[in-house]
Design a protein around this motif. Structure first.
Motif, PDB file in Angstrom:
ATOM      1  N   ILE A  33      29.719  48.685  32.096  1.00 17.97           N
ATOM      2  CA  ILE A  33      28.466  49.257  32.595  1.00 17.97           C
ATOM      3  C   ILE A  33      28.701  50.732  32.885  1.00 17.97           C
ATOM      4  N   VAL A  34      27.827  51.570  32.363  1.00 21.86           N
ATOM      5  CA  VAL A  34      27.985  53.018  32.496  1.00 21.86           C
ATOM      6  C   VAL A  34      26.981  53.570  33.500  1.00 21.86           C
ATOM      7  N   ALA A  35      27.476  54.385  34.418  1.00 24.61           N
ATOM      8  CA  ALA A  35      26.611  55.147  35.326  1.00 24.61           C
ATOM      9  C   ALA A  35      27.079  56.593  35.295  1.00 24.61           C
ATOM     10  N   GLY A  36      26.146  57.521  35.266  1.00 23.94           N
ATOM     11  CA  GLY A  36      26.567  58.908  35.192  1.00 23.94           C
ATOM     12  C   GLY A  36      25.874  59.826  36.165  1.00 23.94           C
ATOM     13  N   ALA A  37      24.592  59.547  36.459  1.00 27.43           N
ATOM     14  CA  ALA A  37      23.808  60.466  37.279  1.00 27.43           C
ATOM     15  C   ALA A  37      22.942  59.676  38.245  1.00 27.43           C
ATOM     16  N   ALA A  39      29.022  31.135  35.946  1.00 26.19           N
ATOM     17  CA  ALA A  39      29.055  31.920  34.706  1.00 26.19           C
ATOM     18  C   ALA A  39      30.401  32.635  34.588  1.00 26.19           C
ATOM     19  N   ALA A  40      30.696  33.091  33.376  1.00 25.01           N
ATOM     20  CA  ALA A  40      31.968  33.795  33.135  1.00 25.01           C
ATOM     21  C   ALA A  40      31.657  35.175  32.549  1.00 25.01           C
ATOM     22  N   ILE A  41      31.204  36.057  33.424  1.00 29.28           N
ATOM     23  CA  ILE A  41      30.848  37.411  32.988  1.00 29.28           C
ATOM     24  C   ILE A  41      31.786  38.396  33.671  1.00 29.28           C
ATOM     25  N   GLU A  42      32.580  39.078  32.878  1.00 30.52           N
ATOM     26  CA  GLU A  42      33.432  40.132  33.419  1.00 30.52           C
ATOM     27  C   GLU A  42      32.733  41.469  33.210  1.00 30.52           C
ATOM     28  N   TYR A  43      32.723  42.295  34.237  1.00 31.23           N
ATOM     29  CA  TYR A  43      32.149  43.626  34.042  1.00 31.23           C
ATOM     30  C   TYR A  43      33.119  44.686  34.539  1.00 31.23           C
ATOM     31  N   ARG A  44      33.031  45.817  33.917  1.00 26.61           N
ATOM     32  CA  ARG A  44      33.821  46.971  34.320  1.00 26.61           C
ATOM     33  C   ARG A  44      32.858  48.130  34.502  1.00 26.61           C
ATOM     34  N   LEU A  45      32.820  48.706  35.685  1.00 28.25           N
ATOM     35  CA  LEU A  45      31.902  49.793  36.001  1.00 28.25           C
ATOM     36  C   LEU A  45      32.597  51.134  35.784  1.00 28.25           C
ATOM     37  N   PRO A  86      33.642  52.244  41.395  1.00 29.24           N
ATOM     38  CA  PRO A  86      33.834  52.152  39.948  1.00 29.24           C
ATOM     39  C   PRO A  86      35.275  51.807  39.598  1.00 29.24           C
ATOM     40  N   HIS A  87      35.431  51.080  38.511  1.00 30.45           N
ATOM     41  CA  HIS A  87      36.777  50.795  38.018  1.00 30.45           C
ATOM     42  C   HIS A  87      37.413  52.051  37.439  1.00 30.45           C
ATOM     43  N   ALA A  88      36.551  52.976  36.983  1.00 28.43           N
ATOM     44  CA  ALA A  88      37.048  54.236  36.435  1.00 28.43           C
ATOM     45  C   ALA A  88      36.012  55.325  36.691  1.00 28.43           C
ATOM     46  N   ASN A  89      36.490  56.526  36.996  1.00 29.65           N
ATOM     47  CA  ASN A  89      35.631  57.700  37.106  1.00 29.65           C
ATOM     48  C   ASN A  89      36.156  58.731  36.115  1.00 29.65           C
ATOM     49  N   LEU A  90      35.346  59.050  35.123  1.00 28.01           N
ATOM     50  CA  LEU A  90      35.787  59.958  34.057  1.00 28.01           C
ATOM     51  C   LEU A  90      35.802  61.413  34.502  1.00 28.01           C
ATOM     52  N   GLU A  91      35.151  61.710  35.636  1.00 26.02           N
ATOM     53  CA  GLU A  91      35.150  63.062  36.223  1.00 26.02           C
ATOM     54  C   GLU A  91      34.775  64.126  35.186  1.00 26.02           C
TER      55      GLU A  91
END
Length: 364
Positions: free
Chosen positions: A5-9, A31-37, A61-66
């Protein structure tokens, strides 16, 4: 099923929060839904980003691309380079992007070049104004998206006209309204409410950030002067967007009725929207919130990608000429504003429909 899942602004955050909660709810039921924010870092000011994660209950977030800052091209490139690495290290079955910001377009292109499905939430909306970066983002994203989750029949029609088959168009409603409805009992009164002795229904709320309204100092001065002249003795609360503040500081506009404020966290801002007599804005999302809350709204733009807020809701498209605002302000002041209705499926259950459809598409 693995979803990135992508969030930017800032506008993204209200749209992803209900989706994450709906995934968590489904998982609690087996359910078996894995998500990565993944937060691209497109908005990196705390008031424009971190507060929203805190207030909307979005996990870290699992990652912040900065990848904040720079020109449009520099930001797009930075997001793509960093998101490609993220996807290669944590390859999902699909990415889910929302809205129409730079991150939406950049991450969709990156995923598709890696042969990863892209799902676009709030797909199909169009303003017809190619001077808006968001319009380019929408068109590019929707040209390569695999599945389209839409907010209105108008959006469905845009997609059909561009050749998208019915099996890929999913009319689900509006996740931003999920966030609105889900937080109405949690709204917070901002400090300026008591400081300025504000009263419900006795102030205007103003937001401006688009170039056509704020980049020309003379035009911004004219617009503010018009608003001050046509709103009687009522205060005008103006949370100032960072890009607007630079121009506003330069013109030195001053009026005792104008209440300048920092950008507000979500719960405080919606409190201000809900209690305003009327709203003057050039934002798209605020017109949706105003429609659901039944608050008169005037949009300072020549086009809108959300026509349902006008045909059904409480919004009116004024244009960018300050003089055109006068009759609309007169209607508000005389109590003659139109009555609005809430568009179909703007019921607070959109995220549940999205997650259910994703399970049908990628698990069943």
């Amino acid at each position: 099923m693995k979803i990135t899942i992508v969030a930017g602004a800032r506008p993204n955050f209200m749209k992803i929060s209900p989706i994450i909660k709906a995934i968590q709810k489904r998982n609690s039921l087996g359910a078996a839904i894995e998500y990565r924010l993944v937060h691209t870092g497109q908005h990196y000011d705390k008031k424009m980003s971190a507060d929203f994660f805190d207030q909307l209950g979005i996990p870290e977030p699992h990652a912040n691309l900065e990848a904040g800052g720079g020109t449009q091209a520099e930001q797009t490139a930075a997001i793509m380079v960093r998101f490609e690495k993220e996807l290669m290290e944590h390859r999902p079955n699909l990415i889910l992007v929302v809205g129409d910001v730079t991150s939406t377009m950049a991450c969709t292109i990156t995923a598709k070049k890696l042969c990863i499905d892209a799902v676009h939430v709030e797909a199909g909306i169009r303003s017809g104004d190619m001077t808006m970066p968001e319009e380019i983002n929408r068109i590019v994203t929707d040209s390569i998206t695999d599945h389209f989750f839409t907010t209105s029949e108008v959006a469905n029609q845009h997609l059909r006209h561009s050749g998208v088959g019915e099996e890929r168009i999913h009319f689900v409603g509006n996740t931003m309204i999920d966030s609105l409805i889900g937080n109405l009992e949690r709204l917070l009164k901002p400090a300026l409410w008591d400081d300025q002795n504000l009263q419900s229904g006795k102030y205007f709320l103003l937001t401006l950030h688009r170039p056509a309204n704020v980049d020309d100092p003379a035009n911004l001065d004219h617009l503010l002067s018009t608003i001050m002249q046509c709103t009687g003795d009522l205060p005008v609360v103006f949370p100032v967007h960072p890009r607007t503040k630079k121009i506003l500081d330069g013109i030195g506009f001053n009026n005792p009725k104008l209440v300048l404020a920092e950008p507000m966290p979500y719960l405080e801002f919606i409190y201000m929207v809900k209690n305003a007599l009327a709203i003057i804005t050039d934002s798209g999302g605020i017109t949706e919130e105003a429609t659901v809350l039944g608050v008169p709204c005037m949009t300072m733009r020549d086009s809108t990608e959300r026509p349902e807020t006008i045909t059904m809701g409480t919004n009116e498209l004024v244009g960018t000429d300050p003089a055109k605002l006068v009759p609309y302000l007169d209607k508000v002041m005389s109590g003659n504003w139109k009555k609005g209705a809430i568009p179909p499926l703007w019921d607070g259950k959109t995220a549940e429909r999205i997650v259910s459809k994703l399970e049908d598409l990628y698990i069943s």
